[in-house]
Scaffold this motif. Structure first.
Motif, mmCIF file in Angstrom:
data_model
loop_
_atom_site.group_PDB
_atom_site.id
_atom_site.type_symbol
_atom_site.label_atom_id
_atom_site.label_comp_id
_atom_site.label_asym_id
_atom_site.label_seq_id
_atom_site.Cartn_x
_atom_site.Cartn_y
_atom_site.Cartn_z
ATOM 1 N N ILE A 170 9.426 7.435 -0.360
ATOM 2 C CA ILE A 170 8.996 6.896 0.934
ATOM 3 C C ILE A 170 9.418 7.840 2.059
ATOM 4 C CG2 ILE A 170 9.340 5.014 2.584
ATOM 5 C CD1 ILE A 170 9.591 3.111 0.205
ATOM 6 N N THR A 205 0.839 -1.205 0.000
ATOM 7 C CA THR A 205 0.000 0.000 0.000
ATOM 8 C C THR A 205 0.868 1.246 0.000
ATOM 9 O OG1 THR A 205 -1.739 -1.175 1.212
ATOM 10 C CG2 THR A 205 -1.835 1.226 1.205
ATOM 11 N N THR A 206 1.949 1.231 0.800
ATOM 12 C CA THR A 206 2.875 2.370 0.831
ATOM 13 C C THR A 206 3.512 2.593 -0.533
ATOM 14 O OG1 THR A 206 3.380 1.962 3.168
ATOM 15 C CG2 THR A 206 4.952 3.302 1.918
ATOM 16 N N LEU A 252 6.936 9.720 4.671
ATOM 17 C CA LEU A 252 7.055 9.600 6.133
ATOM 18 C C LEU A 252 7.201 10.962 6.799
ATOM 19 C CD1 LEU A 252 9.415 6.488 6.375
ATOM 20 C CD2 LEU A 252 6.951 6.555 6.790
#
Length: 313
Positions: free
Chosen positions: A306, A46-47, A310
């Protein structure tokens, strides 16, 4: 009503998934690592999908194909693992005919879609390295859409006869499936009818699709290696190989897991019967985790995406 006895006069209406027949008391303990692996696989894929969707620099054919791979893994995990955990936690072993054969169809078709998608990614890398000047005109957004339609349609059409052939059988010899999932062979062998054609079709169709994809993957990398060897620029070989490294690692692991699964099933008389069952479950968990992890570690653009995602939390 379902019948778990061997009364050949009573047709059954549902199956009972036993999972690990020899280690029933261990199932609650086994559910904990499986739950963690399931959450990791779902979260990682999903990320990866979110990062590719949000990061404009990743809006390229290569990453769209990678998104397709993650979507396939998510569907496979959701098709298999929740039912396995429901058996472990709540003893929900019954599964209806429709749900069983639907699961069988999704597993057969989507599992075969993965090597087909690997083959398309290999072709993408082949064009990028061997025909770089024509890459943007060959690998386009339209190509990705057509490729995705091809992957889904080809494997769905070839896999559809598997559950149809199994559903047409008469199940009157018991309804206990000694697996956690509805595989064709574990279900069809409960029938009173001849299942030779069922076994033959799955064997021929499965290995024809998988074999053709693996042959094309090997050919693509053979051509890539041939071109890379001729590159004389400083660092060019390392750069070219790094673009294929992540993909090659995943193909190697996928092939190794599949080979171990096949060998284990062929040698089932020499090993405990619970080993193939566990490997069958892990085959739906381990590869889905590796795809986003390997690409996240080895691909700078995905790693940066990513990190940016985050930081936004």
């Amino acid at each position: 009503m379902a019948s778990s006895n061997n009364d050949s006069t009573a047709l059954i209406s549902e199956f009972l998934l036993i999972c690990f027949p020899n280690y029933q008391s261990w199932q609650h303990w086994l559910s904990m690592p499986l739950s963690l692996l399931f959450l990791l696989a779902m979260g990682a894929n999903t990320t990866l999908l979110i990062v590719i969707w949000l990061e404009a620099s990743l809006h390229e054919p290569m990453y769209y194909l990678l998104s397709l791979l993650s979507l396939l893994d998510i569907v496979l995990c959701l098709t298999v693992i929740p039912k396995v955990l429901a058996i472990f936690w709540f003893d929900l072993r019954p599964i209806s005919f429709f749900a069983c054969f639907l699961q069988m169809f999704i597993m057969n078709s989507f599992l075969m879609m993965e090597p087909c998608t690997f083959m398309l990614i290999a072709y993408d890398r082949y064009v990028a390295i061997c025909h770089p000047l024509g890459y943007t005109s060959i690998i386009t957004g339209q190509f990705v859409v057509r490729a995705a339609v091809f992957v889904i349609a080809r494997n769905a059409l070839f896999s559809l006869p598997v559950p149809i052939l199994s559903a047409r059988l008469r199940y009157c010899a018991g309804n206990i499936v000694k697996y956690c999932i509805c595989t064709n062979l574990s279900v069809s062998k409960l029938s009173c009818d001849d299942i030779i054609f069922n076994r033959l079709y799955q064997f021929v169709a499965g290995w024809t699709l998988l074999g053709s994809d693996l042959i094309l993957i090997v050919l693509s990398y053979s051509f890539i290696l041939k071109v890379v060897i001729r590159i004389k620029g400083e660092g060019a070989v390392a750069k070219a190989l790094s673009t294929c490294g992540s993909h090659f690692i995943l193909i190697l692991f996928f092939s190794t897991v599949l080979l171990v699964l096949v060998i284990t099933n062929l040698a089932r008389e020499r090993i405990p019967p619970d080993v193939p069952i566990l490997l069958n479950i892990l085959h739906h968990l381990i590869p889905p985790e590796l795809i986003p992890i390997v690409y996240g570690v080895r691909t700078k653009e995905i790693k940066q995406g990513i990190q940016k995602l985050l930081r936004s939390f």
